[in-house]
Design a protein around this motif. Sequence first.
Motif, PDB file in Angstrom:
ATOM      1  N   PRO A 166     111.503  78.687  51.139  1.00 52.04           N
ATOM      2  CA  PRO A 166     112.833  78.248  51.595  1.00 52.04           C
ATOM      3  C   PRO A 166     112.797  76.949  52.397  1.00 52.04           C
ATOM      4  N   VAL A 167     111.662  76.638  53.001  1.00 54.68           N
ATOM      5  CA  VAL A 167     111.563  75.385  53.770  1.00 54.68           C
ATOM      6  C   VAL A 167     111.554  74.193  52.812  1.00 54.68           C
ATOM      7  N   VAL A 168     110.835  74.331  51.704  1.00 55.32           N
ATOM      8  CA  VAL A 168     110.838  73.278  50.685  1.00 55.32           C
ATOM      9  C   VAL A 168     112.262  73.090  50.145  1.00 55.32           C
ATOM     10  N   GLU A 169     112.931  74.185  49.870  1.00 57.62           N
ATOM     11  CA  GLU A 169     114.334  74.080  49.427  1.00 57.62           C
ATOM     12  C   GLU A 169     115.178  73.340  50.455  1.00 57.62           C
ATOM     13  N   ALA A 170     114.985  73.682  51.707  1.00 55.46           N
ATOM     14  CA  ALA A 170     115.785  73.065  52.771  1.00 55.46           C
ATOM     15  C   ALA A 170     115.534  71.567  52.846  1.00 55.46           C
ATOM     16  N   MET A 171     114.272  71.165  52.782  1.00 56.89           N
ATOM     17  CA  MET A 171     113.960  69.738  52.897  1.00 56.89           C
ATOM     18  C   MET A 171     114.497  68.971  51.694  1.00 56.89           C
ATOM     19  N   ALA A 172     114.435  69.606  50.508  1.00 56.05           N
ATOM     20  CA  ALA A 172     115.005  68.958  49.321  1.00 56.05           C
ATOM     21  C   ALA A 172     116.513  68.820  49.480  1.00 56.05           C
ATOM     22  N   ALA A 173     117.160  69.850  50.009  1.00 58.27           N
ATOM     23  CA  ALA A 173     118.615  69.830  50.147  1.00 58.27           C
ATOM     24  C   ALA A 173     119.056  68.771  51.150  1.00 58.27           C
ATOM     25  N   ILE A 174     118.368  68.687  52.280  1.00 63.07           N
ATOM     26  CA  ILE A 174     118.713  67.683  53.296  1.00 63.07           C
ATOM     27  C   ILE A 174     118.603  66.288  52.685  1.00 63.07           C
ATOM     28  N   THR A 175     117.522  66.045  51.954  1.00 60.91           N
ATOM     29  CA  THR A 175     117.285  64.727  51.363  1.00 60.91           C
ATOM     30  C   THR A 175     118.308  64.418  50.273  1.00 60.91           C
ATOM     31  N   LEU A 176     118.598  65.410  49.447  1.00 63.04           N
ATOM     32  CA  LEU A 176     119.543  65.188  48.349  1.00 63.04           C
ATOM     33  C   LEU A 176     120.940  64.905  48.881  1.00 63.04           C
ATOM     34  N   LEU A 177     121.367  65.661  49.889  1.00 61.56           N
ATOM     35  CA  LEU A 177     122.716  65.430  50.411  1.00 61.56           C
ATOM     36  C   LEU A 177     122.791  64.065  51.088  1.00 61.56           C
ATOM     37  N   ASP A 178     121.724  63.711  51.797  1.00 56.03           N
ATOM     38  CA  ASP A 178     121.670  62.394  52.431  1.00 56.03           C
ATOM     39  C   ASP A 178     121.827  61.296  51.373  1.00 56.03           C
ATOM     40  N   GLN A 179     121.097  61.414  50.292  1.00 56.57           N
ATOM     41  CA  GLN A 179     121.172  60.409  49.235  1.00 56.57           C
ATOM     42  C   GLN A 179     122.510  60.494  48.504  1.00 56.57           C
ATOM     43  N   TYR A 180     123.010  61.707  48.350  1.00 63.36           N
ATOM     44  CA  TYR A 180     124.282  61.850  47.649  1.00 63.36           C
ATOM     45  C   TYR A 180     125.403  61.147  48.412  1.00 63.36           C
ATOM     46  N   LEU A 181     125.377  61.268  49.738  1.00 66.01           N
ATOM     47  CA  LEU A 181     126.431  60.632  50.540  1.00 66.01           C
ATOM     48  C   LEU A 181     126.309  59.110  50.497  1.00 66.01           C
ATOM     49  N   GLN A 182     125.093  58.593  50.426  1.00 66.07           N
ATOM     50  CA  GLN A 182     124.925  57.146  50.294  1.00 66.07           C
ATOM     51  C   GLN A 182     125.434  56.679  48.922  1.00 66.07           C
ATOM     52  N   TYR A 183     125.195  57.522  47.933  1.00 66.14           N
ATOM     53  CA  TYR A 183     125.684  57.243  46.580  1.00 66.14           C
ATOM     54  C   TYR A 183     127.217  57.254  46.554  1.00 66.14           C
TER      55      TYR A 183
END
Lengths: 364, 364, 364, 364
Positions: free
Chosen positions: B339-356
């Motif tokens: 679940p920690v790997v999932e969390a880190m992927a999610a934080i990064t993806l949302l961060d990039q998604y908002l920049q997009y």
Amino acid sequence: MINRNRIGIAYSLTSFGESHGKAIGGVIDGLPAGIPIDIDDIQRQLNRRRPGQNALTTARNESDTVELLSGIFNGVSTGAPIGFIISNCDQRPEDYEEIAQAYRPSHADFTYDIKYGGHHDHRGGGRASARETACRIVAGAIAQQALATRGITITAYTSQIKDIKLDIPYTQLDLKHIDDNEVRCPNTEKAALMRQAILDAKQQGDSVGGIVTCIVQGAPVGLGEPVFGRLNASLAAAMMSINAAKGVEFGLGFEFATKNGSEVLDLFTNNDGKIRTATNHSGGIQGGISNGEDIILRVAFKPVPTLMRDIPTVRRDGTPTVLHPHGRHDACVVPRAVPVVEAMAAITLLDQYLQYCQQLGFKQ
Amino acid sequence: MINRNRIGIAYSLTSFGESHGKAIGGVIDGLPAGIPIDIDDIQRQLNRRRPGQNALTTARNESDTVELLSGIFNGVSTGAPIGFIISNCDQRPEDYEEIAQAYRPSHADFTYDIKYGGHHDHRGGGRASARETACRIVAGAIAQQALATRGITITAYTSQIKDIKLDIPYTQLDLKHIDDNEVRCPNTEKAALMRQAILDAKQQGDSVGGIVTCIVQGAPVGLGEPVFGRLNASLAAAMMSINAAKGVEFGLGFEFATKNGSEVLDLFTNNDGKIRTATNHSGGIQGGISNGEDIILRVAFKPVPTLMRDIPTVRRDGTPTVLHPHGRHDACVVPRAVPVVEAMAAITLLDQYLQYCQQLGFKQ
Amino acid sequence: MINRNRIGIAYSLTSFGESHGKAIGGVIDGLPAGIPIDIDDIQRQLNRRRPGQNALTTARNESDTVELLSGIFNGVSTGAPIGFIISNCDQRPEDYEEIAQAYRPSHADFTYDIKYGGHHDHRGGGRASARETACRIVAGAIAQQALATRGITITAYTSQIKDIKLDIPYTQLDLKHIDDNEVRCPNTEKAALMRQAILDAKQQGDSVGGIVTCIVQGAPVGLGEPVFGRLNASLAAAMMSINAAKGVEFGLGFEFATKNGSEVLDLFTNNDGKIRTATNHSGGIQGGISNGEDIILRVAFKPVPTLMRDIPTVRRDGTPTVLHPHGRHDACVVPRAVPVVEAMAAITLLDQYLQYCQQLGFKQ
Amino acid sequence: MINRNRIGIAYSLTSFGESHGKAIGGVIDGLPAGIPIDIDDIQRQLNRRRPGQNALTTARNESDTVELLSGIFNGVSTGAPIGFIISNCDQRPEDYEEIAQAYRPSHADFTYDIKYGGHHDHRGGGRASARETACRIVAGAIAQQALATRGITITAYTSQIKDIKLDIPYTQLDLKHIDDNEVRCPNTEKAALMRQAILDAKQQGDSVGGIVTCIVQGAPVGLGEPVFGRLNASLAAAMMSINAAKGVEFGLGFEFATKNGSEVLDLFTNNDGKIRTATNHSGGIQGGISNGEDIILRVAFKPVPTLMRDIPTVRRDGTPTVLHPHGRHDACVVPRAVPVVEAMAAITLLDQYLQYCQQLGFKQ
């Protein structure tokens, strides 16, 4: 810290430029004042990366001459930002008419085209071209010079090309001989085999991947910032921002997954009053912070996706087409990636070193 | 972007807390307003990571109950920062008197002690403890909920424990069954073998390493920012900031090094009017930007360095000593790292998604 | 550096919390290890800001007790982030039912409502409430303690309320007497007049504006980073982030506009071997960098827009309505803003001091 | 966000260059793709700032011709960073031999010399020179073009020189006539008086200060990020990073300090279905967020400290000396500061606008 076209907080590079535009370049910010800068040495590092240097590299002929525009006065850094440009001389935009219409597989043509609504400069990959890494060399070479004044050195070499692995640990290699061959592998026999593997691929219009190993020596205990700014996290971001990099590992890396804890503990020893570790499976980093041992990392590069063969693909509108081989390309990016890996390690290390200096300076 | 105890630019987590202090917690900033937040779902993710959940995990008993203090009103995000705390209940500082005096090998005791001049909170690893990853779960679970509203899902699972590898591609696995076993491996047979390998190590007072695979589905074309803010660079930093992570790779990753280009090109196809790739060796990222295919990454974890055996080491002053086994520890961190790997992927993806979304929103 | 709910690069505060939520709080990152932290002193600064302290302030009764959750061990900073919370005790959400429907003029109700699509927590201003400044006091008080170890002190006081101006230069005032009166003006006579002006406004259900002057003493030559990170730019951002602040000036500030250069040059003198300026019109900053003289700045605050009168306004749907006076409010925010200005100056100074330490530490 | 030589998060400028080095320049990052870029218009803005344009400005002769090196393809932005340089043509380093030895009062010579350990480029102020602001014009002009596509315009003008104040509100001025005179004051009579005041000072070898007013029109409700990233905080940092700026205020600014709340409330009205305010004392910002009204700010500039008179000062070693007048300087910086204020406002507005687009884009 990475943000778009910038890397670093205390020591940072912001870069610009496309493969076939007027010039590439950047701004280096945060270099302390008072460091003598050897411009010839920067150029030497650029020459290690530049195209056209030998039989293994693309025939594109770029002198990659850097022009430093600010931040250095009487040969010494002033603390002001260093602006620089590297002109693009050998532009042949006409070579790239075809890719204005068709997406090259495993290249960035498609993703850039969609992301930027068709407005990207497609010529030679534009912003996605590895040509941009020349700017990293400039910032990296300057960082290496600054780090050298604190006793920290960075050395990278080719440790694998296809199935040819250099299995000898770096401690048993003479790292001074890395540039004795075109592959940048510090073992003559392996280097010859690697060279042949690249030439074989080239002859077949194919390409090959490989691995670069990087060693940082002389780093003090204490570089890296918990918990997200760990030294390995910063280095991983730096390495994975290099074109064609697809994996990074520290110390034993992926081999750790197959091990018992009892096999890989780095036991502490008292080495004439200095606490050291007897082994260095961890690759010089514990808890995300340098432990005073050599920092060891490895970066995997994919084979370059430009082949000297007919390649089926689709056009922008989805219709099928075939790309015909032309242009000028490397059959293997790894030998030229060696100085880029060094540069990225140097930028990251100096950035972290300056953050570490905050605590040092505060205590004064 | 990573900087000390913060990760992310547009969506960020700043975390705090030590293993045996009063509480851990953090501030989540940048979540758009108007997203319904399911607190039970956050707690479910926390429960997947928490200690004491089954035979494979440490006996430390922590409920890991998150208390959200701000940023949510009537069950919906307000756009204001979300502050949260997770109290430390099962504190046993006395278990850690020994490590106040002696450095545990391959732990962060030594590096923190030197970096912070002896002022760190050593109890249970203090700030270096993996307990801190509970805060990432909170930010990650909220990011997963936000991404789900845009059709993006993130799934991680255990794909290797020691020499037991799950070689079946994820496309042939039923990823709904990941939590059917304690190992979090979506294949019953492999899961049983992995479980036994962990229990064997535990019985011998030893530990084992392993690999977590993570799949992101539904990401649009265009996430990731050239040239340093590449999606893979951001994800690599996020993953390598997890405790015990020693390597990360994308798509074929290190296997790319052994390949010819002709073997691994991801050819484009026209899939009912949509441009897709026929294969996905690249792992969903080209030129640092998502290409609309599934994003695939793998993270290698070292065996936890705390063994239930006598371990020779040195004290702060360099004199030799022996650490005796006690305390409560996992024999393998991998199932709880899922679940920690999932969390880190999610934080990064949302961060990039908002920049997009900046470009999307600008065009409106 | 300011970014949403965070301020600072090397020393940073990330804050959270709404006026009538469960708690407000934050994370302080970057404090060097080894600094003794006096928690009573933090609480003393909080008490200077807290509501209900005397006749001039709102009757809302909040103890503003800070709970430090991490980053301090045995009374000394560890270098790890300091998480903290301040519980909201005197919540009366029912007082704010009216503003769920109608926009209070010159408040943030309208802008938040539109920006966040109606999802903000409107109660007592929610995130826009000045209650949030209590978190700044915590980070500021800790910064003041750290700066004090380097000989740097920060002092603010009320220098104007409405048309009552304290025209005496700070060098002729006894700054130890600032807290001798409720207005926090270090001149007894002016303080009495200012107090009366505030009480007069209060009696009429009105409010008044004013100015806070801030003096930083003991700063070394060299704080501030060209060209955008100038010390005055950083301080200006910090000050203008305070609720109700509408202007900031340094040294002579706006008076400079009316002067000839020949009137306001700060001539250099050799003061027993130390280069000083004979005057300090510049307010201690030249070229954006501290020059070793006292740093002088002034912040203008508008009158609080909540009046104890009927106020015509519109509802969300644009229909007219009248707001009736109730709730608990200050007739003048300035006396309570004094410690907030100190806090913002301290956060900024420590942030810049740590960046300045990079160069100091590098030379070691 | 400001950090050393960079400003902005979503839209950022990183600048470099010294007054008498080879060139100044920078990198602009974050401009969305697809915006037509009018290079002539950028040059026009540069020409408004450049030296030697008329009797009021320094005789230094610089064409200030910008060369854009990347990020624009077929006249349209590509989303890639825009690198640019402006060559320094009229370098006369010999003019500055004197200041290598002696500190000019109220200049940055002393602070730079101490901060950078004597390693700064002193010629013409080096990095501290206002010449650097030409780079801001480039980034600002491009931002203005981008903002114009969203209906947002930025206009600045000279509103005070010494004691000559333009008291007429901007709403009663014809802002198209700003460039009709050399002072850039949109009122012919006041402009003539201001011009004379500058020429008088010049004749006496003296200089004068003044104020620039800036108006942003067309901004939507919602720009600005609580609590530290407030729009006014960001604008204040941007303005106070301009050379010679000593104060900034919004709406009524410092006048607010003298007012009762009842005098300055901006009451809401329903304007044909659109919620507006009847007055705009706040200057278009409430709670740190734009409210849809015009944004109004004023920046105070000190008189330039270079006088055409003998000036007593000290040398580096503290011995007294006298600076004799020579070199080429403005007697008043304000008319040339007008386009710089516009540029800094544009950079900040576009940066905030892009962050605002995150929420817009997310909802799509």
